[in-house]
Design a protein around this motif. Structure first.
Motif, PDB file in Angstrom:
ATOM      1  N   TYR A  31      53.652  20.279  57.811  1.00 40.36           N
ATOM      2  CA  TYR A  31      52.662  20.958  57.201  1.00 40.36           C
ATOM      3  C   TYR A  31      52.050  21.959  58.340  1.00 40.36           C
ATOM      4  O   TYR A  31      51.373  22.908  57.827  1.00 40.36           O
ATOM      5  N   LYS A  32      52.035  21.707  59.733  1.00 41.12           N
ATOM      6  CA  LYS A  32      51.647  22.481  60.302  1.00 41.12           C
ATOM      7  C   LYS A  32      52.236  24.031  60.341  1.00 41.12           C
ATOM      8  O   LYS A  32      51.453  24.860  60.732  1.00 41.12           O
ATOM      9  N   ARG A  33      53.380  24.192  60.011  1.00 44.60           N
ATOM     10  CA  ARG A  33      54.047  25.337  60.030  1.00 44.60           C
ATOM     11  C   ARG A  33      53.829  26.210  58.696  1.00 44.60           C
ATOM     12  O   ARG A  33      54.543  27.137  58.344  1.00 44.60           O
ATOM     13  N   MET A  34      53.331  25.323  57.686  1.00 41.87           N
ATOM     14  CA  MET A  34      52.811  26.247  56.357  1.00 41.87           C
ATOM     15  C   MET A  34      52.101  27.299  56.409  1.00 41.87           C
ATOM     16  O   MET A  34      51.029  27.382  57.121  1.00 41.87           O
ATOM     17  N   GLN A  35      52.681  28.378  55.771  1.00 39.70           N
ATOM     18  CA  GLN A  35      52.019  29.695  55.964  1.00 39.70           C
ATOM     19  C   GLN A  35      51.086  29.769  54.868  1.00 39.70           C
ATOM     20  O   GLN A  35      49.885  30.494  55.098  1.00 39.70           O
ATOM     21  N   GLU A  36      51.307  29.255  53.695  1.00 40.89           N
ATOM     22  CA  GLU A  36      50.199  29.215  52.668  1.00 40.89           C
ATOM     23  C   GLU A  36      50.884  28.304  51.641  1.00 40.89           C
ATOM     24  O   GLU A  36      51.931  27.675  51.698  1.00 40.89           O
ATOM     25  N   ARG A  37      49.858  27.790  50.680  1.00 45.06           N
ATOM     26  CA  ARG A  37      49.848  26.513  50.042  1.00 45.06           C
ATOM     27  C   ARG A  37      50.151  26.807  48.576  1.00 45.06           C
ATOM     28  O   ARG A  37      49.287  27.493  47.979  1.00 45.06           O
ATOM     29  N   ILE A  83      40.867  32.396  33.408  1.00 42.88           N
ATOM     30  CA  ILE A  83      41.605  31.628  34.698  1.00 42.88           C
ATOM     31  C   ILE A  83      41.606  32.560  35.928  1.00 42.88           C
ATOM     32  O   ILE A  83      41.472  32.531  36.903  1.00 42.88           O
ATOM     33  N   LYS A  84      42.424  33.738  35.470  1.00 39.21           N
ATOM     34  CA  LYS A  84      43.033  34.918  36.319  1.00 39.21           C
ATOM     35  C   LYS A  84      41.890  35.439  37.001  1.00 39.21           C
ATOM     36  O   LYS A  84      41.585  35.527  38.507  1.00 39.21           O
ATOM     37  N   ARG A  85      40.596  35.620  36.250  1.00 40.76           N
ATOM     38  CA  ARG A  85      39.617  36.310  37.028  1.00 40.76           C
ATOM     39  C   ARG A  85      38.828  35.463  37.795  1.00 40.76           C
ATOM     40  O   ARG A  85      38.310  35.975  39.040  1.00 40.76           O
ATOM     41  N   VAL A  86      38.592  34.225  37.270  1.00 38.59           N
ATOM     42  CA  VAL A  86      38.026  33.127  38.210  1.00 38.59           C
ATOM     43  C   VAL A  86      38.859  33.022  39.502  1.00 38.59           C
ATOM     44  O   VAL A  86      38.056  33.127  40.766  1.00 38.59           O
ATOM     45  N   ILE A  87      40.055  32.878  39.508  1.00 38.30           N
ATOM     46  CA  ILE A  87      40.694  32.680  40.926  1.00 38.30           C
ATOM     47  C   ILE A  87      40.854  34.000  41.878  1.00 38.30           C
ATOM     48  O   ILE A  87      40.467  33.861  42.867  1.00 38.30           O
ATOM     49  N   ARG A 139      45.262  33.642  46.108  1.00 36.61           N
ATOM     50  CA  ARG A 139      46.412  34.561  45.456  1.00 36.61           C
ATOM     51  C   ARG A 139      46.903  34.148  43.960  1.00 36.61           C
ATOM     52  O   ARG A 139      47.394  33.178  44.050  1.00 36.61           O
ATOM     53  N   PHE A 140      46.417  34.839  42.985  1.00 41.66           N
ATOM     54  CA  PHE A 140      46.751  34.438  41.695  1.00 41.66           C
ATOM     55  C   PHE A 140      48.136  34.658  41.535  1.00 41.66           C
ATOM     56  O   PHE A 140      48.686  35.636  41.668  1.00 41.66           O
ATOM     57  N   TYR A 172      48.193  30.417  44.814  1.00 39.31           N
ATOM     58  CA  TYR A 172      48.367  30.155  46.501  1.00 39.31           C
ATOM     59  C   TYR A 172      47.123  30.387  47.115  1.00 39.31           C
ATOM     60  O   TYR A 172      46.416  31.165  47.102  1.00 39.31           O
ATOM     61  N   VAL A 173      47.288  29.280  48.277  1.00 39.23           N
ATOM     62  CA  VAL A 173      46.019  29.260  49.172  1.00 39.23           C
ATOM     63  C   VAL A 173      46.421  30.266  50.338  1.00 39.23           C
ATOM     64  O   VAL A 173      47.771  29.622  50.762  1.00 39.23           O
ATOM     65  N   LEU A 174      46.037  31.032  50.560  1.00 36.71           N
ATOM     66  CA  LEU A 174      46.348  31.817  51.864  1.00 36.71           C
ATOM     67  C   LEU A 174      46.387  31.537  53.379  1.00 36.71           C
ATOM     68  O   LEU A 174      46.893  31.883  54.324  1.00 36.71           O
ATOM     69  N   ARG A 175      45.827  30.236  53.361  1.00 33.05           N
ATOM     70  CA  ARG A 175      45.600  29.488  54.619  1.00 33.05           C
ATOM     71  C   ARG A 175      46.215  28.084  54.521  1.00 33.05           C
ATOM     72  O   ARG A 175      46.221  27.368  53.353  1.00 33.05           O
TER      73      ARG A 175
END
Length: 273
Positions: free
Chosen positions: A165-171, A195-199, A206-207, A227-230
């Protein structure tokens, strides 16, 4: 100066011994210096390199002195053929007796070369997970989330499927939302854009999609993907929590009810004739 034959032979043997020892020390010095320089350059990037290169130093020293002794015996007129043959037979016996240890040693070298993980990486092996603390010749030590130390043999790690998981770029995150069946059609259609607007209002997110997926037993099911960008897990949980809070607020404003397990019981009565 004329010396007796036995004295001349002794001096010659002494000269050969001193020369071979100096040559071995010179080769050992060059090898150790090269490995030390390599360690200084790579240890900051990966602590595994420092430990593995230290082990390689001992192996290189052993090989240099073993080759020196064999070469020395041969130059002194000692027949080393039988000795080498016995070493070969003994080596086979030792290899059979210690094949698990040798397998772990070669696996540690494979980990060093291929680098599937490094010290400090959070990995999952089967149903066990934790942070890598040390990679040795025989075993690798991992600190689990519960605090205990997990010890894996290196051969088990190289033969297992490892999630790093350390090398994961995004989740990638998938979650579901359910609303009651009594929700009007207009509101059902407006939920996905909501939901799209909220995210999209959140940073580090990233929706991807939000769809009315299926008719559940007691709810209309929406599947949401973003996607979580971190890669940090705390960032993911903070983001998911914030999205959940915002969805509750938006659903309350639109008077949309979340679904929960319910049952309706219909009772039919008949009047006596």
């Amino acid at each position: 100066m004329t010396l007796p034959e036995n004295v001349g032979g002794l001096l010659q043997a002494l000269f050969v011994i001193i020369l071979m020892i100096k040559v071995a020390q010179f080769l050992q010095g060059i090898t150790v210096y090269g490995i030390r320089k390599w360690t200084e350059q790579t240890a900051k990037e990966d602590p595994i390199n420092a430990a593995m290169l230290k082990n390689m130093t001992w192996i290189a020293r052993f090989m240099i002195w073993a080759a020196t002794l064999l070469f020395l015996f041969d130059n002194l007129g000692i027949n080393i053929t039988a000795f080498v043959a016995s070493l070969g037979i003994g080596g086979v016996a030792v290899a059979l007796a210690a094949q698990s240890v040798l397998g772990d040693a070669f696996s540690s070298f494979a980990i060093f070369m291929d680098k599937p993980f490094q010290v400090g990486d959070f990995i999952i092996v089967g149903d066990l997970r934790g942070t890598v603390e040390h990679v040795g010749v025989k075993a690798t030590r991992i600190r689990s989330l519960g605090g205990e130390e997990l010890i894996f043999s290196n051969s088990d790690l190289t033969s297992s499927r490892i999630k790093n998981y350390k090398r994961m770029q995004e989740r990638r995150v998938v979650f579901s939302v359910g609303v009651v069946y009594q929700t009007p059609v207009e509101k059902v259609k407006a939920i996905s854009p909501m939901i799209k607007r909220v995210i999209e209002e959140h940073q580090n997110a990233r929706f991807d999609r939000a769809h009315f997926k299926s008719f559940g037993d007691f709810a209309l099911i929406y599947e949401v993907v973003f996607y979580v960008l971190r890669p940090d897990y705390n960032t993911y949980m903070d983001l998911q929590q914030s999205i959940n809070f915002k969805l509750i607020e938006e659903f309350q404003k639109a008077r949309i009810e979340f679904a929960y397990p319910t049952q309706q019981l219909y009772v039919t009565t008949t009047e006596p004739v």
